[in-house]
Design a protein around this motif. Structure first.
Motif, PDB file in Angstrom:
ATOM      1  N   CYS A  12       0.833  -1.203   0.000  1.00 60.66           N
ATOM      2  CA  CYS A  12       0.000   0.000   0.000  1.00 60.66           C
ATOM      3  C   CYS A  12       0.867   1.252   0.000  1.00 60.66           C
ATOM      4  CB  CYS A  12      -0.911   0.018   1.230  1.00 60.66           C
ATOM      5  SG  CYS A  12      -0.009  -0.101   2.792  1.00 60.66           S
ATOM      6  N   VAL A  13       0.193   2.370  -0.163  1.00 61.75           N
ATOM      7  CA  VAL A  13       0.771   3.698   0.052  1.00 61.75           C
ATOM      8  C   VAL A  13      -0.098   4.394   1.081  1.00 61.75           C
ATOM      9  CG1 VAL A  13       1.180   5.971  -0.964  1.00 61.75           C
ATOM     10  CG2 VAL A  13       1.816   3.907  -2.232  1.00 61.75           C
ATOM     11  N   LYS A  14       0.527   4.931   2.122  1.00 58.52           N
ATOM     12  CA  LYS A  14      -0.216   5.609   3.181  1.00 58.52           C
ATOM     13  C   LYS A  14       0.489   6.910   3.559  1.00 58.52           C
ATOM     14  CE  LYS A  14      -1.940   1.325   5.318  1.00 58.52           C
ATOM     15  NZ  LYS A  14      -2.041   0.551   6.580  1.00 58.52           N
ATOM     16  N   ILE A  15      -0.298   7.920   3.878  1.00 48.62           N
ATOM     17  CA  ILE A  15       0.213   9.183   4.430  1.00 48.62           C
ATOM     18  C   ILE A  15      -0.578   9.460   5.693  1.00 48.62           C
ATOM     19  CG2 ILE A  15       0.620  11.636   4.046  1.00 48.62           C
ATOM     20  CD1 ILE A  15       0.572  11.083   1.036  1.00 48.62           C
ATOM     21  N   THR A  16       0.106   9.585   6.814  1.00 50.97           N
ATOM     22  CA  THR A  16      -0.556   9.866   8.088  1.00 50.97           C
ATOM     23  C   THR A  16      -0.190  11.264   8.568  1.00 50.97           C
ATOM     24  OG1 THR A  16       1.273   8.703   9.159  1.00 50.97           O
ATOM     25  CG2 THR A  16      -0.787   7.490   8.890  1.00 50.97           C
ATOM     26  N   LYS A  17      -1.020  11.770   9.455  1.00 50.31           N
ATOM     27  CA  LYS A  17      -0.781  13.116   9.967  1.00 50.31           C
ATOM     28  C   LYS A  17      -0.006  13.066  11.281  1.00 50.31           C
ATOM     29  CE  LYS A  17      -5.557  13.232  11.757  1.00 50.31           C
ATOM     30  NZ  LYS A  17      -6.872  13.861  11.558  1.00 50.31           N
ATOM     31  N   GLY A  18       0.745  14.134  11.540  1.00 54.26           N
ATOM     32  CA  GLY A  18       1.499  14.238  12.780  1.00 54.26           C
ATOM     33  C   GLY A  18       2.552  13.162  12.911  1.00 54.26           C
ATOM     34  N   GLU A  19       2.641  12.583  14.106  1.00 55.15           N
ATOM     35  CA  GLU A  19       3.635  11.558  14.413  1.00 55.15           C
ATOM     36  C   GLU A  19       3.079  10.147  14.287  1.00 55.15           C
ATOM     37  OE1 GLU A  19       6.803  11.972  14.992  1.00 55.15           O
ATOM     38  OE2 GLU A  19       6.723  14.152  14.852  1.00 55.15           O
ATOM     39  N   ILE A  20       1.890   9.995  13.727  1.00 60.71           N
ATOM     40  CA  ILE A  20       1.263   8.670  13.608  1.00 60.71           C
ATOM     41  C   ILE A  20       2.073   7.804  12.644  1.00 60.71           C
ATOM     42  CG2 ILE A  20      -0.824   7.435  12.898  1.00 60.71           C
ATOM     43  CD1 ILE A  20      -2.391   9.976  13.675  1.00 60.71           C
ATOM     44  N   ASP A  21       2.352   6.572  13.040  1.00 62.22           N
ATOM     45  CA  ASP A  21       3.155   5.657  12.233  1.00 62.22           C
ATOM     46  C   ASP A  21       2.278   5.008  11.166  1.00 62.22           C
ATOM     47  OD1 ASP A  21       4.837   3.791  11.143  1.00 62.22           O
ATOM     48  OD2 ASP A  21       5.243   2.722  13.011  1.00 62.22           O
ATOM     49  N   PRO A  22       2.493   5.297   9.880  1.00 61.51           N
ATOM     50  CA  PRO A  22       1.632   4.718   8.840  1.00 61.51           C
ATOM     51  C   PRO A  22       1.807   3.215   8.688  1.00 61.51           C
ATOM     52  CG  PRO A  22       3.457   5.924   7.847  1.00 61.51           C
ATOM     53  CD  PRO A  22       3.522   6.193   9.317  1.00 61.51           C
ATOM     54  N   PHE A  23       2.943   2.661   9.105  1.00 63.10           N
ATOM     55  CA  PHE A  23       3.187   1.230   8.992  1.00 63.10           C
ATOM     56  C   PHE A  23       2.241   0.435   9.898  1.00 63.10           C
ATOM     57  CE2 PHE A  23       5.353  -2.468  10.915  1.00 63.10           C
ATOM     58  CZ  PHE A  23       5.459  -3.282   9.791  1.00 63.10           C
ATOM     59  N   SER A  24       2.043   0.906  11.114  1.00 65.27           N
ATOM     60  CA  SER A  24       1.308   0.126  12.108  1.00 65.27           C
ATOM     61  C   SER A  24      -0.065   0.686  12.452  1.00 65.27           C
ATOM     62  CB  SER A  24       2.141   0.017  13.387  1.00 65.27           C
ATOM     63  OG  SER A  24       2.439   1.309  13.903  1.00 65.27           O
ATOM     64  N   GLU A  25      -0.379   1.901  12.035  1.00 65.75           N
ATOM     65  CA  GLU A  25      -1.671   2.495  12.402  1.00 65.75           C
ATOM     66  C   GLU A  25      -2.812   1.674  11.792  1.00 65.75           C
ATOM     67  OE1 GLU A  25      -4.288   5.542  14.053  1.00 65.75           O
ATOM     68  OE2 GLU A  25      -2.308   4.689  14.490  1.00 65.75           O
ATOM     69  N   PRO A  26      -3.786   1.239  12.622  1.00 63.84           N
ATOM     70  CA  PRO A  26      -4.908   0.443  12.098  1.00 63.84           C
ATOM     71  C   PRO A  26      -5.698   1.212  11.038  1.00 63.84           C
ATOM     72  CG  PRO A  26      -4.822   0.313  14.494  1.00 63.84           C
ATOM     73  CD  PRO A  26      -3.848   1.376  14.089  1.00 63.84           C
ATOM     74  N   ASP A  27      -6.052   0.524   9.969  1.00 61.89           N
ATOM     75  CA  ASP A  27      -6.827   1.155   8.900  1.00 61.89           C
ATOM     76  C   ASP A  27      -8.180   1.645   9.398  1.00 61.89           C
ATOM     77  OD1 ASP A  27      -4.873   0.676   6.884  1.00 61.89           O
ATOM     78  OD2 ASP A  27      -5.556  -1.396   6.730  1.00 61.89           O
ATOM     79  N   ALA A  28      -8.684   1.033  10.470  1.00 67.29           N
ATOM     80  CA  ALA A  28      -9.985   1.432  11.009  1.00 67.29           C
ATOM     81  C   ALA A  28      -9.974   2.860  11.542  1.00 67.29           C
ATOM     82  CB  ALA A  28     -10.417   0.468  12.109  1.00 67.29           C
ATOM     83  N   ASN A  29      -8.797   3.376  11.889  1.00 71.85           N
ATOM     84  CA  ASN A  29      -8.688   4.754  12.382  1.00 71.85           C
ATOM     85  C   ASN A  29      -8.601   5.699  11.175  1.00 71.85           C
ATOM     86  OD1 ASN A  29      -8.661   3.644  14.928  1.00 71.85           O
ATOM     87  ND2 ASN A  29      -6.434   3.775  15.156  1.00 71.85           N
ATOM     88  N   LYS A  30      -9.707   5.842  10.469  1.00 73.81           N
ATOM     89  CA  LYS A  30      -9.689   6.496   9.163  1.00 73.81           C
ATOM     90  C   LYS A  30      -9.206   7.934   9.229  1.00 73.81           C
ATOM     91  CE  LYS A  30     -12.744   5.501   6.105  1.00 73.81           C
ATOM     92  NZ  LYS A  30     -13.993   5.313   5.328  1.00 73.81           N
ATOM     93  N   SER A  31      -9.510   8.642  10.308  1.00 77.69           N
ATOM     94  CA  SER A  31      -9.132  10.056  10.384  1.00 77.69           C
ATOM     95  C   SER A  31      -7.634  10.244  10.589  1.00 77.69           C
ATOM     96  CB  SER A  31      -9.906  10.761  11.494  1.00 77.69           C
ATOM     97  OG  SER A  31      -9.560  10.240  12.762  1.00 77.69           O
TER      98      SER A  31
END
Length: 504
Positions: A15-34
């Motif tokens: 996948c390709v993911k971009i997260t905000k702040g210090e959130i780790d895109p590798f491990s952040e659950p997809d259910a946390n959509k915001s």
């Protein structure tokens, strides 16, 4: 600050993911959509299929492509009976594979030719003819009221034979009758269905070993949805590629709007073909497509440099706006890297670019930008609207039918898109962008919404949709009596999308 991830995430999916702040895109659950400014695993994606405009002049019958005629045109312009007025007919074939739905969601953007300002937030007051006692009806009409609709196998021959078939009809310059101006209309086609059919390829598929899910190379910038291969995926099976870019927001806000001019810094160079969605509302009630109150809202806007300018020609109110990362400028040509990293002076930026883009790129070149959150769908669905008898004002009116849907808006800036699904005695089944007309009956006290009017009242976690079937759209004094004209089509359903922009 944002973080970008390309590869196999913590649950083993490419996948390709971009997260905000210090959130780790590798491990952040997809259910946390915001948490995500972008996530290629979100299969209910939002894209713009096309933005099209038709030259205002010459006002003569014209066919596109050149050399075609009534039998095989893709787009046709036909003069109306009034100077400067035209009919536009566009068949689905005009948009090619970019449009996978027979009846899509669309907007009409009205741009005044004299100064380039957009005026789709206009509503103006007019009056009908008086009766013998000096009584007359009053109308507060939204600029899009004459919008004609996108039709499924439209068989009318008024616009030429053979008939249009699958396509859209709309009128140019109808608003000129209210203020004498001339307008060019931009058609914005969303890659979303306007009827009760499901979003294509929106159900997640299981991951299969050996699939090529991500290709970020000098030749390709494309990522497949889960379970698909970039080399064989159809456009709706791709999370993104250089022609199917996620719809992102470069600036959003909800601000107090005083009368007069308001200047907003967008933070990125924009031109006057940039697309903006705007809701002007009163009394703390966010109402789309226009305020539901009996006032004359007039709001015009334009872009210049890195600024959005809003000129409020009515009383103080509030405005909710989205500046979208789309305009009509073409792709560029150059040697920019597909995976482009830089610092814009305030933050580190990651861009995914179309191969062969210049530096700087246009919006058409930017597939993803880590500064701009991609729009997500928080809720979507279809509701049937029941039939109503014909009401006769002022003694009887339909005060409105409504339904409410809930959604989880935590961590999002919500917005709404919906279409009214129509049944027409002549044209059959179609879909129209929402519009509204408010009527004050000839008795000067009864107020009601015209038939085919609709509204959505948007909250932070729910949206209520209103329709007013059975009401007339016009009152006339004729033969010493009041007569009432009713729409030939009626609303049979609402297809809605609650959109969310992740807040940073």
């Amino acid at each position: 600050m944002t973080k970008t991830f390309i590869g196999i995430d913590s649950v083993g999916e490419p996948c390709v993911k971009i997260t905000k702040g210090e959130i780790d895109p590798f491990s952040e659950p997809d259910a946390n959509k915001s948490s995500f400014l972008y996530n290629s695993k979100f299969t209910t994606d939002v894209k713009i299929a096309a933005i099209d405009s038709t030259p205002f002049s010459p006002n003569s019958t014209t066919y596109w492509p050149a050399g075609t005629g009534n039998a095989n045109y893709q787009k046709k312009k036909m003069p109306g009976s009034v100077a400067g007025f035209s009919y536009i007919m566009i068949r689905n074939a005009y948009f090619g594979e970019a449009l996978p739905y027979d009846l899509p969601v669309y907007d009409l953007k009205y741009q005044r030719l004299s100064d380039g300002r957009y005026v789709e937030n206009f509503r103006v007051f007019t009056q009908g003819a008086e009766d013998g006692n000096g009584q007359e009806p009053g109308y507060r009409t939204m600029i899009g009221w004459m919008n004609n609709g996108w039709w499924l196998n439209d068989g009318q021959t008024f616009y030429g034979s053979p008939p249009l078939g699958n396509g859209i009809r709309y009128y140019t310059n109808t608003f000129g009758a209210f203020d004498g101006g001339s307008y060019e209309i931009k058609l914005v086609v969303w890659r979303l269905p306007a009827t009760n059919i499901p979003l294509l390829d929106s159900e997640p598929m299981p991951t299969v070993p050996g699939l090529r899910a991500v290709e970020i190379t000098k030749d390709f910038c494309r990522v497949a949805k889960p379970g698909y291969d970039t080399r064989t995926a159809t456009p709706t099976q791709l999370a993104f590629d250089s022609s199917g870019r996620p719809l992102s927001v470069i600036k959003a806000g909800d601000i107090a709007l005083p009368s007069g001019l308001t200047e907003i810094e967008v933070g990125y160079p924009v031109d006057n073909t940039t697309i903006c969605d705007m809701l002007q509302y009163e009394n703390g009630v966010i109402s789309y497509p226009v305020s539901g109150y009996f006032t004359d809202t007039r709001c015009e806007y334009w872009f210049e440099g890195t600024k959005l300018y809003i000129n409020n020609l009515s009383g103080p109110c509030r405005v909710r706006y989205l500046v979208l990362s789309n305009n009509q400028l073409p792709p560029t040509s150059g040697n920019n890297k597909v995976f482009h990293q830089f610092n814009d002076g305030a933050q580190d930026v990651v861009q995914f670019l179309r191969p062969g883009a210049a530096n700087p790129p246009n919006f058409a070149d930017i597939v993803l930008d880590s500064r701009w959150p991609a729009i997500q769908i928080l809720a979507e669905g279809y509701r049937t609207i029941g039939g109503q008898p014909q009401y006769t004002p002022p003694n009887s009116v339909n005060a409105g039918q409504s339904f409410t849907i809930g959604f989880n808006g935590a961590g999002f800036f919500p917005f709404v898109k919906y279409m009214t699904v129509m049944s027409d005695a002549d044209a059959g089944v179609g879909a129209k962008a929402p519009s509204a007309r408010l009527i004050e009956s000839y008795n000067n006290s009864t107020r009601y919404n015209a038939g085919n009017s609709s509204f959505c009242i948007l909250g932070s976690n729910q949206a209520t949709f209103w329709t007013y079937e059975g009401n007339p759209y016009q009152e006339r004094w004729t033969n010493n009596a009041w007569a009432f004209d009713y729409p030939t089509s009626r609303i049979v359903g609402i297809r809605y999308y609650i959109l969310g922009i992740p807040t940073t």
